[in-house]
Design an enzyme around this catalytic site. Structure first.
Site, short mmCIF file in Angstrom:
data_model
loop_
_atom_site.label_atom_id
_atom_site.label_comp_id
_atom_site.label_asym_id
_atom_site.label_seq_id
_atom_site.Cartn_x
_atom_site.Cartn_y
_atom_site.Cartn_z
N CYS A 92 0.84 -1.20 0.00
CA CYS A 92 0.00 0.00 0.00
C CYS A 92 0.87 1.25 0.00
CB CYS A 92 -0.93 0.02 1.22
SG CYS A 92 -1.91 1.52 1.37
N CYS A 96 -1.14 6.94 6.31
CA CYS A 96 -2.16 6.20 7.05
C CYS A 96 -1.54 5.41 8.21
CB CYS A 96 -2.88 5.25 6.10
SG CYS A 96 -4.09 4.18 6.92
N CYS A 119 -2.25 0.34 9.22
CA CYS A 119 -1.43 -0.87 9.14
C CYS A 119 -0.06 -0.60 9.74
CB CYS A 119 -1.27 -1.31 7.69
SG CYS A 119 -2.78 -1.99 6.96
N CYS A 170 -8.50 1.27 0.44
CA CYS A 170 -7.78 0.58 1.52
C CYS A 170 -7.48 -0.84 1.07
CB CYS A 170 -8.63 0.57 2.80
SG CYS A 170 -7.91 -0.40 4.13
N GLN A 192 -17.03 -9.94 14.12
CA GLN A 192 -15.61 -10.03 13.78
C GLN A 192 -15.36 -9.53 12.36
OE1 GLN A 192 -13.08 -10.77 15.65
NE2 GLN A 192 -14.10 -11.52 17.48
N GLU A 235 -24.66 -9.94 28.16
CA GLU A 235 -24.22 -8.90 27.25
C GLU A 235 -24.84 -7.57 27.69
OE1 GLU A 235 -22.66 -6.50 24.73
OE2 GLU A 235 -22.03 -8.60 24.66
N ASP A 281 -15.01 -13.42 27.00
CA ASP A 281 -14.59 -12.69 25.80
C ASP A 281 -14.72 -11.19 26.04
OD1 ASP A 281 -13.89 -11.93 23.25
OD2 ASP A 281 -15.78 -12.52 22.33
N CYS A 310 -8.41 -9.99 22.90
CA CYS A 310 -8.00 -9.18 21.75
C CYS A 310 -6.85 -8.25 22.09
CB CYS A 310 -9.19 -8.37 21.20
SG CYS A 310 -9.93 -7.23 22.39
#
Length: 423
Positions: A88, A96, A99, A179, A252, A305, A350, A377
């Site tokens: 990219c 940007c 990434c 992108c 996800q 939740e 989670d 995560c």
């Protein structure tokens, strides 16, 4: 790979301190969390982006803080064998910030992320190198390659009404043509300025390309997303089921992530017929559905939740599973106020990026399940919670890492925690 231009920049003579925008020659050391590597100049710690361990680079200082500075490698004098040309044109200093690792070869990206997980579990989790060797810390690639995977992209809008992506650690918008990690259906949308699109009064533009084939664009004004094109409800396909949820609801972003995580959780927990299970921070119910299939008609699953969209999606998508109860509450509140109570056999945990936290960990340990699958995560938050579990006698006995976010510094882990012997 393009040879680095060593003639374009001549570093200034060494100084005792570094200033913003200063150029400095340095040798890059170890990988650090956040997409950086560590270097040192006259004893001062420098966190360098766009670099690799072992490289000699000229870096431009971008931020100065007490005790450390941040910098971007702008010229590579001696390149690592793991360096590649970023696919990219926006993945470079001053452009940007989405990434972090486009300059890193594919296998080296996996090793980079495994090193971060390992370092955090040692430094914050209190595990030893021998324990980590036994766990065999590694990160697995998902199918589909490094580009064209991101099924949900949020573009920021600048003062000229152009959509783009943000610079690293900045609110400045970088207009782009497309992108490269976005799903092909998103790359084809006429959202970005080079195609003529402008977004007056919008603060952001949200795009979705679901695994069920739906493509949606919404503009965000005052924090509220309003559909511009495509369906308001999108269909996702995962874990052998169809899921319907609002385009703006959490799901996800990698097309293979939902199946990958669901399979890993069930393999580690091995739920048995008749068992009682909790799915905490359960979202639309991905893990609850898998648990329900395993515990069968004589078992029971409780999903907790807090997000209204997630609660509504779980109740709708799991309506055919009468042995699943959906509790609308914060997990901390549900545990502290006994909205959910034991006994419980297995737990899926989670939490969001901040982790579960000590109160939730202590409550789960007190509930006495035979096993907990922790879906993480953020390696740092996961490591802190692992330490809290360890203080209560629990052990991290298995760990799998997954590259759900190729080209970025992010990594997902699924760990198995077991209680003290004789529990």
């Amino acid at each position: 790979m393009t040879e680095p231009d060593v003639r374009a920049v001549t570093p200034p003579p060494p100084k005792s301190g570094l200033a913003e925008a200063e150029l400095v020659e340095l040798t890059v050391d170890a990988i650090a969390p956040g997409g950086h590597c560590v270097a040192r100049v006259d004893g001062q710690v420098v966190f360098v982006r766009h670099a690799l361990p072992g490289e000699r680079v000229i870096a431009e200082v971008t931020e100065v803080h007490r005790g450390f500075v941040r910098a971007d490698a702008v010229t590579v004098l001696e390149a690592s064998p793991d360096r590649v040309e970023p696919p990219c044109p926006y993945a470079k200093p001053g452009a940007c910030g989405g990434c972090d690792l486009q300059h890193v070869a594919p296998d080296a990206q996996l090793a980079w992320k495994a090193a971060v997980v390992r370092e955090q579990l040692v430094r914050l989790g209190g595990l030893t190198d021998a324990e980590l060797d036994q766990l065999g810390v590694r990160v697995e690639a998902l199918p589909g390659g490094l580009l064209g995977w991101r099924s949900r992209v949020r573009y920021a809008v600048d003062a000229a009404d152009r959509a783009g992506l943000l610079k690293h650690r900045s609110h400045e918008v970088v207009p782009i043509d497309r992108c490269r990690i976005a799903h092909p259906a998103i790359q084809q949308l006429p959202v970005l300025t080079p195609t003529g699109a402008l977004w007056p009064a919008a603060e952001a533009v949200e795009t979705v390309a679901s695994s069920g084939g739906d493509v949606t664009v919404a503009e965000v004004r005052d924090g509220v997303a309003s559909p511009v094109s495509g369906p308001t409800l999108v269909r996702e396909v995962a874990a052998g089921r169809d899921w319907t949820l609002p385009a703006s609801a959490f799901w996800q972003v990698h097309p293979a992530a939902a199946d990958t995580l669901s399979t890993a959780v069930l393999e580690l927990l091995d739920p048995r017929p008749g068992e009682l299970a909790w799915d905490l921070y359960g979202g639309a119910g991905l893990f609850a559905a898998g648990l329900a299939a395993r515990v069968g008609a004589t078992g029971r699953v409780t999903l907790v939740e807090a997000a209204p969209q997630g609660v509504a999606a779980a109740r709708e998508n799991l309506a055919d599973l009468p042995r699943v109860e959906v509790v609308s509450a914060r997990v901390e509140t549900a545990l502290a106020r006994r909205r959910i109570t034991g006994p419980v056999d297995v737990v899926v945990l989670d939490p969001p990026r901040a982790g579960a936290g000590a109160p939730v960990v202590r409550a789960l340990a007190a509930a006495g399940p035979r096993a907990i699958a922790y879906v993480a995560c953020d390696p740092a938050a996961f490591a802190r919670d692992v330490r809290t579990f360890a203080e209560l006698g629990w052990r991290l006995t298995a760990l799998r890492g997954f590259d759900l976010f190729p080209m970025t510094q992010h990594v997902e882990c699924v760990g198995l925690l077991l209680p003290p012997a004789g529990h």
